[in-house]
Design an enzyme around this catalytic site. Sequence first.
Site, PDB file in Angstrom:
ATOM      1  N   LYS B  79    -106.457  54.792 -33.352  1.00 51.38           N
ATOM      2  CA  LYS B  79    -106.291  55.783 -32.286  1.00 51.38           C
ATOM      3  C   LYS B  79    -106.717  57.142 -32.830  1.00 51.38           C
ATOM      4  CE  LYS B  79    -102.760  57.398 -28.973  1.00 51.38           C
ATOM      5  NZ  LYS B  79    -101.359  57.196 -28.513  1.00 51.38           N
ATOM      6  N   SER B 154    -100.679  56.250 -23.647  1.00 48.86           N
ATOM      7  CA  SER B 154    -101.834  57.017 -24.076  1.00 48.86           C
ATOM      8  C   SER B 154    -102.781  56.247 -24.997  1.00 48.86           C
ATOM      9  CB  SER B 154    -101.374  58.281 -24.805  1.00 48.86           C
ATOM     10  OG  SER B 154    -100.684  57.938 -25.999  1.00 48.86           O
ATOM     11  N   SER B 178     -96.427  54.619 -25.210  1.00 55.45           N
ATOM     12  CA  SER B 178     -97.881  54.736 -25.343  1.00 55.45           C
ATOM     13  C   SER B 178     -98.567  53.589 -26.073  1.00 55.45           C
ATOM     14  CB  SER B 178     -98.246  56.056 -26.033  1.00 55.45           C
ATOM     15  OG  SER B 178     -98.210  57.100 -25.098  1.00 55.45           O
TER      16      SER B 178
END
Lengths: 474, 487
Positions: B79, B154, B178
């Site tokens: 990420k 996210s 997330s």
Amino acid sequence: MNFVANIGLEVHVQLKTRTKIFCGCPTTFGAPPNTRVCPVCLGYPGAMPAMNSEAIRLTVFSGLMLGCKINPYSKMDRKNYYYPDMPKNYQISQYDQPLCLGGGIEIKLADGSKKMIGLTRIHIEEDVGKNMHFAASSGIDFNRAGTPLMEIVTEPDIASADEALAFLEALKEILAYGGVSDVNLEEGNLRCDVNSSVRPVGQDKLGTKTELKNMNTFKGVYRALSYEITRQISELEKGGRIRQETRRWDDLAGVTLAMRSKEEAHDYRYFPEPDLLPIVLTPAQIDDWARALPELPENRRARMMRDYGIPEYDANVLAVDQAVANYFEATAKLSKSAKSASNWIMTTVLAKLTEQHLAIGELKITPAQLASLVNLVEVKIINISTAKEVFEIMFAQGGEPEEIVKAKGLAQVSDTGAIEKFVDEAIAANAKTVADYKGGKEAALKALIGQVMKLSKGKANPGLVNDLLKRKLS
Amino acid sequence: MANLNQLTVAEAAEKLAKRACSSEDIVRAVLSSIEKTDKQVGAYLTVDAESALAQARAADTARTKGENKPLLGVPIGMKDLLNVKRQPCTCASKILNGYVAPYDATVVAKLRAAGAVLLGRLNMDEFAMGGSTENSAYQPTRNPWDLSRVPGGSSGGSAAAVAADEALATLGSDTGGSIRQPAGFCGCVGLKPTYGRVSRYGLTAFASSLDQIGPLTKTVRDSALLLGAISGRDEMDSTSLDVPVPDYVAQLGGDLKGLRLGLPREYFIEGLDAEVEQSVRVAVAKCRELGAEIVEISLPHSKYAVAVYYIIATAEASANLARFDGVRYGLRVDGEDPLDQYGKTRAAGFGQEVKRRIILGTYVLSSGYHDAYYLRAQKVRTLIRRDFEAAFKQCDAILTPVAPTAAYKFGEKLADPLKMYLGDIFTIPVNLAGICGVSVPCGFTSEKLPVGLQVIGPALGENVILKIGHAYEQATPWHKEKPEISG
């Protein structure tokens, strides 16, 4: 109308740790800009603080020396404000649960009486970087960012610039004794914010205060406070009022000036630092540190006067620096006269060290060697001027004073036969002076003694010369 | 025979150990899959193919020399908020445009030490703020199961990449759901470890007391494998726990006999999509069939969780994001003076949702409001944690939906932040309580959108929830299904 002043200090002290408070960067002073930095102290994305436990120990140790109550549970908080020298735009500090509460320092007033200045609290926090301004641009040196500081906050107990100065000097001495800080003012180890207000005698409520920020010399604090209190009083006497504001000390002009920024409007939005655990101290841990507490300067002075019979003046000079006091005590213990040892250290040793910009730790003369030198004079093996010569040699190269005296043939001549020869020579060569003396001029004897000393190359025992001359001329 | 990019981590590790293929083969397969499908999916922000191939070749060389680390040669995606030395780390924000990380996050260092190949940076909601990855400043990421829908967020890029077989596994971060929610939306496994289980050092902080790094994988076994590799005490993160790391993989296997699973009555509520509820209830029945005892429990303060979350998370974020001022790295828009520069830089650099949260967080900490919002939220947070503590006296783990709905269309919730925030209603309490949760695929809606089952465990109960998730997964077909785009 008569006024009294209330002054409170917030003193920021750089703690003597090897590394910064939240990272492994060294705290060395004077390195080229931005060479003592890492992702943590530069506030890079993802970097996290890790507490330097030595900073906690030094702060608690200070608290113990200053009679504070140590909080068994305290925590770090974020103090939010934007400033270019602050990498994260928040400072990790302590808000409502500082490490130490209360305590105080006793200061000596001009009239010899004593006064306790109370402390509110001591907390730890990180230092910020340093903004630097050039002709066409500005820069920031982050080497200092993350240096561990403790902030010592006093009650508004200080009543004059003199008291403020006495407090700062006493504080500096205690912190140096505890080894918690180098308290080097030139390197910014000790900086303070000064809050002051005045009120009419008889009024309990404190007047409106002003704040002088970031004062880094004691002399500056003294001058600024002297000015500021006078300013406030005259303002009130004129019927004016004091505005709560931050002011700046202009050292060149010798005045304080209102700063334009509306500092008082700051809302720091404190909240607990989620990246650090609360600081929990066990009684055993605190006791353990307390056992290592040093004798404080005031106690030491009193004890040195008692144990060595030296006057207060000497104790004051010697105890300013713990290492000097240690050196004195070690020397005095081996000396035939503690007062002579004190004189040697206060005058010759300290003067020479200052002249050469050396610390007492760098002295080549051990206390035992200095004691031997003191004793050589005491038993009249050498006179004081010879001793000074020997001292110079010892200072430059080290060595045992007895050996230096022997090697250089500096021992005082106390052999009556040898001295008698010089006395006879002097009398023979100075008929006029002899006549003067015999005619009643006492001063002429001094001149004759001088002649004998000259002939003996300074080695004759002056007492013996005096006796012999008097006998021969009577 | 599946393509190499379709392998799980465990399968890849086995193949590599047996020298059935090389790391370079696997990395090339993943790179070509990215080449082929990522134009549509948009999971990756950057892929450094050259570096990935170099790492793969180094891993292959090491293996010929006899090295056999657990992840040697296995490519893992990151990420975009995890710092990897010499790689960009934008957090999908314009304000970090141009920033190149000077250091490795602890999880990255641990993966390197385990032999992993670090491959590419995955899209996300800017600074992890959002639940659909629509808040990325750079590009949308599309759900591999339906390109007209969001992948969740996210960690949307991390989930979509795994679902589309553009990665074997990825790391994400979970502040309020997330990892688990995008895993649920994309039909993969997503684990949010206990707070402190995994070091956060090097994870660009959103809300420090809630953030936790975790894996997104194709199977529960892979999550167990990766968790073992990234967990453990780290001196650089004071909040990391000094607790030994068990062999999570070794504890997998067996049925659910003797386990009590709690169903919180407050979590099957109005607003929960009927098809989602149906899938979860069938999954619960499956667990009972596997030997678990199902008990009803109550988490009465969960209804305040979203409100509490948006106070605490934004308060922390308002400070965490203060460092992005253009002085030291990233975007700088010059101004008249420093304050003007900050204002201009931050106005240009942050997206709307980030600004909204900074303003909200600044507000709740402000003098006069601090006690009413921030302090009260902290108190309610304690009550939420106690709810779970009480519940775990009655059960070993808790079963809930991951999210109230399956993946939704682009733009559907973007205009209404509150609606978007409510999407995290089942995942947020886990972060507030600091405990662990895993999202496991549990079926599809009639539109063939994945549905996720959340298994919540107590603090350091990862072994329990992984065991449950694994038993359920092995007894159901869902994890074997692949979206059409994968290949």
